[in-house]
Design an enzyme around this catalytic site. Structure first.
Site, PDB file in Angstrom:
ATOM      1  N   HIS A 192       0.802  -1.234   0.000  1.00 45.34           N
ATOM      2  CA  HIS A 192       0.000   0.000   0.000  1.00 45.34           C
ATOM      3  C   HIS A 192       0.825   1.270   0.000  1.00 45.34           C
ATOM      4  O   HIS A 192       0.265   2.363   0.139  1.00 45.34           O
ATOM      5  CB  HIS A 192      -0.922   0.045   1.218  1.00 45.34           C
ATOM      6  CG  HIS A 192      -1.974  -1.008   1.227  1.00 45.34           C
ATOM      7  ND1 HIS A 192      -3.235  -0.817   0.701  1.00 45.34           N
ATOM      8  CD2 HIS A 192      -1.950  -2.276   1.694  1.00 45.34           C
ATOM      9  CE1 HIS A 192      -3.951  -1.922   0.872  1.00 45.34           C
ATOM     10  NE2 HIS A 192      -3.198  -2.821   1.463  1.00 45.34           N
TER      11      HIS A 192
ATOM     12  N   LYS B 111      -8.303  14.037   4.528  1.00 46.85           N
ATOM     13  CA  LYS B 111      -7.455  12.838   4.508  1.00 46.85           C
ATOM     14  C   LYS B 111      -6.385  13.030   5.568  1.00 46.85           C
ATOM     15  O   LYS B 111      -6.277  14.112   6.147  1.00 46.85           O
ATOM     16  CB  LYS B 111      -6.807  12.655   3.136  1.00 46.85           C
ATOM     17  CG  LYS B 111      -6.135  13.939   2.602  1.00 46.85           C
ATOM     18  CD  LYS B 111      -5.538  13.755   1.214  1.00 46.85           C
ATOM     19  CE  LYS B 111      -6.552  13.861   0.099  1.00 46.85           C
ATOM     20  NZ  LYS B 111      -6.576  12.711  -0.784  1.00 46.85           N
ATOM     21  N   ARG B 112      -5.578  11.968   5.831  1.00 45.73           N
ATOM     22  CA  ARG B 112      -4.465  12.159   6.756  1.00 45.73           C
ATOM     23  C   ARG B 112      -3.614  13.355   6.309  1.00 45.73           C
ATOM     24  O   ARG B 112      -3.478  13.618   5.116  1.00 45.73           O
ATOM     25  CB  ARG B 112      -3.598  10.891   6.809  1.00 45.73           C
ATOM     26  CG  ARG B 112      -4.197   9.774   7.645  1.00 45.73           C
ATOM     27  CD  ARG B 112      -4.418  10.187   9.089  1.00 45.73           C
ATOM     28  NE  ARG B 112      -3.191  10.322   9.822  1.00 45.73           N
ATOM     29  CZ  ARG B 112      -2.721   9.411  10.664  1.00 45.73           C
ATOM     30  NH1 ARG B 112      -3.394   8.299  10.914  1.00 45.73           N
ATOM     31  NH2 ARG B 112      -1.591   9.611  11.307  1.00 45.73           N
TER      32      ARG B 112
ATOM     33  N   LYS C 276       0.781  14.475   0.528  1.00 45.19           N
ATOM     34  CA  LYS C 276      -0.596  14.736   0.093  1.00 45.19           C
ATOM     35  C   LYS C 276      -0.813  16.220  -0.221  1.00 45.19           C
ATOM     36  O   LYS C 276      -1.806  16.620  -0.786  1.00 45.19           O
ATOM     37  CB  LYS C 276      -1.584  14.263   1.161  1.00 45.19           C
ATOM     38  CG  LYS C 276      -1.559  12.741   1.361  1.00 45.19           C
ATOM     39  CD  LYS C 276      -2.489  12.327   2.489  1.00 45.19           C
ATOM     40  CE  LYS C 276      -2.391  10.847   2.837  1.00 45.19           C
ATOM     41  NZ  LYS C 276      -3.095   9.948   1.895  1.00 45.19           N
TER      42      LYS C 276
ATOM     43  N   THR D  23      -8.585   6.578  -1.980  1.00 43.63           N
ATOM     44  CA  THR D  23      -9.935   6.040  -2.150  1.00 43.63           C
ATOM     45  C   THR D  23     -10.956   7.146  -1.920  1.00 43.63           C
ATOM     46  O   THR D  23     -12.094   7.043  -2.378  1.00 43.63           O
ATOM     47  CB  THR D  23     -10.201   4.870  -1.175  1.00 43.63           C
ATOM     48  OG1 THR D  23      -9.739   5.250   0.133  1.00 43.63           O
ATOM     49  CG2 THR D  23      -9.489   3.616  -1.615  1.00 43.63           C
TER      50      THR D  23
ATOM     51  N   LYS E 203     -14.758   8.227  -3.685  1.00 47.74           N
ATOM     52  CA  LYS E 203     -15.963   8.558  -2.908  1.00 47.74           C
ATOM     53  C   LYS E 203     -16.544   9.896  -3.353  1.00 47.74           C
ATOM     54  O   LYS E 203     -17.765  10.040  -3.524  1.00 47.74           O
ATOM     55  CB  LYS E 203     -15.625   8.597  -1.402  1.00 47.74           C
ATOM     56  CG  LYS E 203     -15.258   7.224  -0.843  1.00 47.74           C
ATOM     57  CD  LYS E 203     -14.549   7.280   0.511  1.00 47.74           C
ATOM     58  CE  LYS E 203     -13.894   5.937   0.812  1.00 47.74           C
ATOM     59  NZ  LYS E 203     -12.875   5.983   1.876  1.00 47.74           N
TER      60      LYS E 203
END
Ligand code: 26V
Length: 831
Positions: free
Chosen positions: A381, A571-572, A577, A679, A683
């Site tokens: 992952h 998100k985290r 990111k 993911t 969504k």
């Protein structure tokens, strides 16, 4: 274990029996329950299982009574599912994961059973609002982020596809920490999801195993190898039912809890050493006490390795016990069991299965190794080097001396094969299970790779990069093992339950075939340009935004205009990111609006949410920056409400379910090559948001499905990022070439947003000039231009609506049902 719902637990505390009922005002004066057998059942449960009088019952009592009532039906199906797998002699799937981010279960279970309406009516007749009690269910946060949520979506899809599957993990007493924002700073508080008990779970005292640590390996007279453990704990199974869509099948999520073998040392107690008498119990319980709140760096702590071995050992013992009991012959294990390793966290299972096969079933090494490889599959992952687990060899050897021997034996065999295949010294070094550069370490990814017949990535790009980078040499040696399984999400939770408005509109427009097969959503594309449909679609979105605005007004006191564009990054918090890229662009936009108030700006609400690992300094600073930026911009009258920024505290699954249906714009802006899949991207698209994103992870495939014209892509590709890094990237040049960026950085660095501590962001900004590993500067202009393109599309609302409708229509492929179908056919061999 909190309240015991399994036994006939009756509370006799008079305060509880005659306390002030919280729902008093809504309890009808005249009992109306008689007509409804379900209402009777709930009431009966309330009285006899919870021990509460109807008038004294509090919301949590109603919640527990409702869950226990629904559970009865689930148990019947659960037993039938187990019986069926048994009589069919079916192959079973075992999903081993240190994280299951399942969130709340009641709404999910009711919807999948098709009982939402009847339970809602039964409760209403008792004066209780189903939605209200659903809202107070604890969010089971037994995971950090994407990997844990994926495991939860997979559990639901495996049950929905009628696959006999077990999830195995740890029953953490404290899950993901609760995040409070104090003066803009993240504060971590212990999470306590079990405080009201957990009516979903069943403790299986009969399913308990010993798990050993330490000690030494000795040979016995009979020639057998014997691990004399230094210390042992008991692993006790706690089962939670996982209900599939339409209640087709109910599978088991089996979480292990640790107990001391000798919970009370009576001799010490009798000698007056009361604390000492309980020390063993405390030590054992510590094992399953808390989830590691870290998805950025290897925890590097003994407790983490102990957790990994504890749950791996208990799970492997349970799987082998079940196999032998049902099928007799351990040699048929790969025909009847597929074990999937969710990242390397359970990778020690490879050595554990070898130990069981060699030391307890007397198989030869070669045969045991073939069985092991055929049984295991491994999912990777992340490619981030700091998240690739390895353990200091002395620690591994001290804790798991027998496994250390087996790792050496496996390694000898692996390197023999590599040499025979012509691997050179550099390749041998890379393939070895032992990292010899510096302090010797055991590489868990290499162990998982060596011990599995299938190694999969979670999106096409990620899988390709796996072959080119971390696993390049192993891939050359075993070219048939790496394969791709692009992630997916369960449409039950992430469309039907979280967005009933959109679900209803889709149903009335194209029928409900999409409920069983999300690719059927494509029928919506025919309505994308229909203005009447567009208006209904926009009305649903607006209603969701109003609901979110109301919720955030109530919880954090912020006022949001539902007619502004809701631009969301949740998100985290991690540098790759690039929440910081979003914030810097926000600052630049703020500057522009102030300098050119006369322009036709698109009103935006910028929403951020996410947790930072407690030890991750920069991530926490980024949270503070988001809050500082929000404070300044939201208070600036010159902005006239054109821009609003909010950091929503304590991001979790339940909050995501509220925010995603209300989003207009989905921010998926990681440095290309760094986000394995993502993911959230799926969504948002499924709930009618437009994506602004890089060609990273599953974004690439989302673009392919929704069409390049229905997504806003910007920035460098993964190849370009790699080339730029290799060619000596100079961020200073990039910054100086972009006046807008330079100005934004200067504003942040000089304390415009932190007048109370003007130097707060100096270091963070200097880091961009000095290294900028995540290449914010290189992508900034492209990102800012993409944002203005988003503005243009928003200003032509029919075009916007058509694009977002096409997103919903074409994103159906990203259902976890599709993903699980692929795992089942191509890895597990069960469909
Ligand atoms: C590593 C560690 C190291 C030790 C401490 C605890 C801990 C927890 C997690 C991790 C690895 C996290 C890897 C991960 O979550 N990957 C995410 O997986 C998602 C599902 O495949 C994917 O969508 C995300 O892109 C990816 O970042």
């Amino acid at each position: 274990m909190g309240r015991d719902f399994g036994a006939a637990a009756v509370h006799t505390d008079p305060d509880q029996l005659f306390g002030i009922p919280l729902l008093a005002s809504s309890v009808p004066a005249v009992p109306v329950a008689d007509a409804d057998p379900l209402a009777d059942a709930i009431l009966e449960t309330l009285v006899h299982r919870i021990g509460k009088d109807r008038r004294a019952a509090r919301p949590h009592d109603w919640l527990a009574a409702t869950i226990l009532t629904v559970r009865n039906d689930i148990i019947e199906k659960w037993m039938a599912s187990t019986r069926e797998a048994h009589t069919m002699g079916a192959k079973r799937v075992y999903y081993l994961s240190l994280e299951f981010l399942i969130g709340r279960l009641l709404r999910d279970a009711l919807a999948n059973l098709g009982q939402t309406g009847e339970i809602g009516r039964a409760l209403a007749s008792l004066g209780v609002d189903l939605a209200e009690i659903e809202e107070i269910e604890a969010d089971a946060a037994l995971g950090n982020g994407g990997l844990g949520r994926l495991a939860a979506c997979f559990m639901e899809s495996m049950a929905s596809l009628d696959l006999p599957a077990y999830g195995y993990g740890i029953r953490y007493v404290n899950g993901m920490f609760r995040q409070r924002i104090d003066d803009g700073f993240q504060v971590e508080l212990p999470e306590n999801w079990l405080q009201h008990g957990n009516p979903w779970e069943f403790e299986r005292r009969e399913s308990a195993y010993f798990v050993g640590f330490g000690g030494e390996v000795v040979g016995s007279e009979s020639g057998h190898i014997h691990w004399k453990v230094g210390e042992a704990v008991e692993a006790i199974a706690v089962d939670t039912p996982m209900v599939g869509w339409r209640g087709k099948r109910v599978n088991t999520l089996r979480l292990w809890t640790a107990r001391a073998i000798d919970p009370l040392q009576l001799d010490r107690f009798n000698a007056g050493d009361f604390a000492g008498a309980l020390a063993g119990q405390l030590r054992a319980e510590t094992l399953t006490r808390v989830l590691y709140p870290n998805d950025s760096t290897a925890a590097g702590q003994e407790l983490r390795l102990r957790q990994e071995y504890f749950f791996s050992s208990a799970s492997i013992q349970d799987i082998v016990r079940r196999h032998v009991q049902y099928f007799g012959d351990i040699r048929t294990l790969p025909d009847k069991a597929a074990i999937q390793l969710n990242d390397t966290h359970p990778a020690v299972s490879v050595a554990e299965l070898m130990r069981v096969l060699l030391d307890f079933h007397d198989l030869g090494f070669d045969e045991a190794w073939e069985i092991t490889k055929k049984t295991f599959g491994y999912t990777n992952h992340t490619l981030l080097p700091e998240a690739l687990e390895s353990w200091p060899l002395p620690l591994f050897e001290r804790l798991l001396p027998r496994h250390m021997q087996l790792v050496y034996a496996i390694n000898a065999r692996l390197l023999r094969e590599a040499r025979a295949a012509g691997s050179d010294d550099a390749a041998i070094k890379a393939i070895s299970l032992i990292d010899e550069g510096g302090e010797r370490r055991v590489r868990m990814a290499n162990l998982a790779f060596a011990g599995s017949h299938s190694i999969n990535g979670v999106a096409a790009l990620h899988t390709q990069l796996m072959k080119q980078t971390v696993f390049a040499d192993l891939h050359k040696l075993y070219p048939d093992r790496i394969n791709n399984k692009t992630n997916g999400i369960t449409p039950r939770r992430w469309l039907q339950q979280c967005n009933p408005g959109l679900t209803g509109l889709i149903r009335e427009t194209i029928g409900d075939a999409f409920c069983d097969d999300t690719t059927k959503l494509d029928a919506l594309a025919a309505h994308a340009d229909d203005s009447a449909f567009q208006q209904k679609f926009a009305a649903v979105k607006r209603a969701n935004k109003v609901a979110l605005a109301q919720y955030l007004k109530g919880t954090m006191g912020v006022r949001l205009d539902p007619d502004a564009m809701f631009d969301v990054q949740i998100k985290r918090i991690h540098e790759y990111k690039r929440q910081l890229l979003n914030l810097i662009e926000t600052v630049a936009l703020y500057d522009q609006i102030r300098s050119h108030p006369e322009r036709d700006w698109v009103p935006r609400v910028k929403l951020f949410a996410g947790k930072a690992a407690s030890s991750y300094h920069n991530a926490k600073l980024i949270i503070k920056l988001a809050n500082d930026v929000a404070r300044r911009i939201n208070a600036d009258p010159a902005i006239g409400g054109l821009l609003k920024v909010a950091f929503v505290p304590n991001y979790n699954v339940s909050l995501a379910e509220k925010i995603i249906p209300a989003a207009d714009l989905s921010e998926q802006i990681s440095t290309a090559g760094m986000e394995a899949s993502g993911t959230g991207n799926m969504k948002f698209a499924m709930n009618g948001a437009l994506t602004i994103g890089t060609l990273d992870g599953a974004n690439v495939e989302i673009r392919d499905h929704v069409g390049a014209e229905n997504i806003v892509i910007f920035g460098m590709t993964a190849d370009e990022v790699a080339a730029k890094r290799a060619g000596g990237y100079n961020p200073r040049e990039a910054i100086e070439a972009s006046p807008e960026l330079a100005q934004a950085l200067a504003n942040i660095a000089s304390g415009v947003f932190s007048p109370d501590d003007p130097d707060r962001y100096k270091g963070l900004m200097a880091g961009l000039y000095d290294g900028d590993w995540f290449m914010l500067a290189a992508d900034f202009d492209s990102y800012a231009a993409a944002q203005r393109e988003v503005d243009r599309r928003w200003s032509s609302r029919p075009e916007w609506n058509a694009a977002t409708i096409r997103n919903v229509a074409r994103v159906g492929w990203f259902s976890s049902d599709r993903t699980i179908g692929e795992y089942a056919r191509e890895i597990w061999g069960i469909m």
